[in-house]
Write an enzyme that holds these catalytic residues in place. Structure first.
Site, PDB file in Angstrom:
ATOM      1  N   TYR A  31       0.855  -1.154   0.076  1.00  0.00           N
ATOM      2  CA  TYR A  31      -0.133   0.030  -0.126  1.00  0.00           C
ATOM      3  C   TYR A  31       1.182   1.230   0.029  1.00  0.00           C
ATOM      4  CZ  TYR A  31       0.820   0.966   4.990  1.00  0.00           C
ATOM      5  OH  TYR A  31       1.495   1.437   5.960  1.00  0.00           O
ATOM      6  N   LYS A 146       6.355  -1.867   2.133  1.00  0.00           N
ATOM      7  CA  LYS A 146       5.181  -1.333   2.650  1.00  0.00           C
ATOM      8  C   LYS A 146       3.946  -2.217   2.408  1.00  0.00           C
ATOM      9  CE  LYS A 146       3.112   3.230   3.149  1.00  0.00           C
ATOM     10  NZ  LYS A 146       3.417   3.480   4.467  1.00  0.00           N
ATOM     11  N   GLU A 178      12.654   2.613  13.953  1.00  0.00           N
ATOM     12  CA  GLU A 178      11.658   3.522  13.337  1.00  0.00           C
ATOM     13  C   GLU A 178      10.237   3.485  14.204  1.00  0.00           C
ATOM     14  OE1 GLU A 178      10.173   2.360   9.716  1.00  0.00           O
ATOM     15  OE2 GLU A 178      10.154   0.232   9.751  1.00  0.00           O
ATOM     16  N   LEU A 202      11.428   0.985   6.999  1.00  0.00           N
ATOM     17  CA  LEU A 202      10.993   1.420   5.837  1.00  0.00           C
ATOM     18  C   LEU A 202      11.625   2.714   5.328  1.00  0.00           C
ATOM     19  CD1 LEU A 202       8.333   1.001   3.698  1.00  0.00           C
ATOM     20  CD2 LEU A 202       7.308   2.951   5.006  1.00  0.00           C
TER      21      LEU A 202
END
Ligand code: PLP
Length: 285
Positions: A31, A146, A178, A202
């Site tokens: 996505y 992702k 993250e 990511l």
């Protein structure tokens, strides 16, 4: 609300996805979330390139999604979102097929879905800063994709919410990777430090953009691992991402970062970010 499914624009309530969609059965999908400011997409090419990266990693039968830029633009128009802020969500799955771990025949069409809605920026959090907690990173080893398989992220995020914090920061082997839906940056001795790109995080589009702003503003920066012990001693901390933009972090696990208020470098980057999104023609596209 008008949404997009496999080439068609339809009222949201008429959009139907099969229970045999591999996104539903296996979280076999990817996505993207893109912001628009006054009807203009922000960094859409970078987002669609990252979607291609995910499609290649998952061996999808189609990996070029550049056409989705015009889909996003049409959704903005159709949903009267040319004024103010909006967010476009896009999801691509391996399509519909009887449940089997093996991939379906290569010609099985992907399911491509997109929707746009207005977005309220988190002004209070940007202004006062947020509290975060550290959470063990229990995700898989391909966090660079992702993927829609976000259970470890949602569990960690809820844990943060249950502790009166706004975000959880994943820690793997003592290193902070993250946030559950953001990247992290610390300021130490006047330098912005963010973890390097690996398969355990990511590659955020906002992260890349903010590092560019550091360059423009002559703020020194480096992509270096951030250990749990270092981060607690940081002068400033911030999370960056499509929805959070640049948000100051003022405490971790209830302990203040620096003075416990948003720091000057964070404020400088916030201001520069805001100035960019308020100009009509973003640079670069
Ligand atoms: N890291 C994770 C796990 C995310 O889910 C996100 C955004 O959703 C980010 C980082 C920030 O990425 P971007 O700046 O591209 O929104």
């Amino acid at each position: 609300m008008i949404g997009y499914l496999n080439g068609q624009y339809l009222p949201q309530e008429n959009i139907v996805i099969s229970p045999e969609d591999r996104g539903f059965l296996f979280a076999d999908g990817i996505y993207e979330v893109i912001r628009s400011y006054s009807g203009k997409l922000f960094r859409s090419k970078a987002h669609l390139d990252r979607l291609s990266h995910g499609a290649r990693a998952l061996q999808f039968n189609q990996t070029d999604f550049s056409y989705l830029e015009s889909v996003c633009e049409k959704l903005i128009l159709e949903n009267c979102l040319t004024q103010g802020d909006a967010v476009i969500y896009m999801q691509v799955t391996r399509g519909v097929a009887p449940r089997s771990h093996a991939f379906p025949p290569i010609e099985t069409p992907l399911t491509v879905y997109a929707t746009a809605k207005s977005f309220q920026p988190h002004l209070q959090e940007s202004e006062t800063g947020i509290q975060v907690i550290l959470v063990p990173d229990q995700r898989w080893a391909r966090c660079d994709i992702k993927t829609i398989g976000l259970l470890a992220n949602t569990l960690a995020h809820q844990r943060a919410r249950n502790s009166q914090a706004t975000e959880g920061l994943f820690v793997r082997d003592g290193a902070v990777m993250e946030g559950t839906h953001s990247n992290v940056m610390a300021v130490m001795d006047g330098k912005v430090i963010t973890p390097p790109r690996t398969n355990y995080m990511l590659a955020g589009i906002t992260r890349e953009f903010v590092l560019g702003l550091c360059g423009d503003l002559s703020i020194p920066f480096s992509e270096t691992p951030l250990y749990e012990s270092d981060i607690l001693k940081a002068d400033e901390l911030m999370i960056v991402g499509t929805t959070v933009e640049v948000t100051p972090v003022i405490a971790i696990n209830g302990e203040n970062i620096g003075s416990g208020t948003p720091g000057p470098i964070t404020r400088k980057l916030q201001k520069a970010f805001h100035q960019t999104t308020q100009t009509v023609n973003f640079f670069p596209p």
